[in-house]
Design a protein around this motif. Structure first.
Motif, PDB file in Angstrom:
ATOM      1  N   ILE A  76       0.866  -1.175   0.000  1.00  0.00           N
ATOM      2  CA  ILE A  76       0.000   0.000   0.000  1.00  0.00           C
ATOM      3  C   ILE A  76       0.903   1.226   0.000  1.00  0.00           C
ATOM      4  O   ILE A  76       1.730   1.397   0.908  1.00  0.00           O
ATOM      5  N   ASN A  77       0.769   2.064  -1.006  1.00  0.00           N
ATOM      6  CA  ASN A  77       1.583   3.285  -1.126  1.00  0.00           C
ATOM      7  C   ASN A  77       3.069   2.990  -0.980  1.00  0.00           C
ATOM      8  O   ASN A  77       3.778   3.648  -0.215  1.00  0.00           O
ATOM      9  N   ASP A  78       3.545   1.989  -1.689  1.00  0.00           N
ATOM     10  CA  ASP A  78       4.961   1.577  -1.689  1.00  0.00           C
ATOM     11  C   ASP A  78       5.461   1.073  -0.346  1.00  0.00           C
ATOM     12  O   ASP A  78       6.657   1.000  -0.109  1.00  0.00           O
TER      13      ASP A  78
END
Length: 104
Positions: A76-78
């Motif tokens: 999630i989000n890198d």
């Protein structure tokens, strides 16, 4: 000018033909859908025990997590996070464990 991407050899030509008729917005929606579908199917496969490459389960399994639950990693989000996942009827349930890398 950049070249058009090459068709993957593993895809049926009918799919490629259909995709060439889509707008940019439709292609972006299709890409999001395909990624979500792939993640769902990977999760299903793990939950059914077909995928033997599982992360080691933590020893501190919460009481509400059944013994058949597996550990999955979600990006999630890198950032990568670990979750307990299990099937409850037709639903897949999850419980947060923590970062995939304990140093995070």
């Amino acid at each position: 000018m950049p070249e058009e991407p090459t068709q993957p050899a593993t895809l049926p030509s009918g799919i490629v033909d259909e995709c060439s008729a889509l707008s940019v917005d439709q292609l972006q929606e299709l890409a999001k859908y395909a990624e979500s579908l792939a993640e769902y199917r990977e999760r299903e496969k793990r939950l059914e025990g077909e995928d033997e490459s599982s992360d080691e389960a933590p020893d501190d399994r919460p009481d509400e997590v059944p013994t058949g639950a597996s550990v999955t990693v979600k990006e999630i989000n890198d950032n990568r996070y670990r979750y307990w996942q299990w099937r409850d009827g037709d639903k897949i349930k999850s419980k947060y464990i923590g970062p995939a890398n304990p140093d995070e």
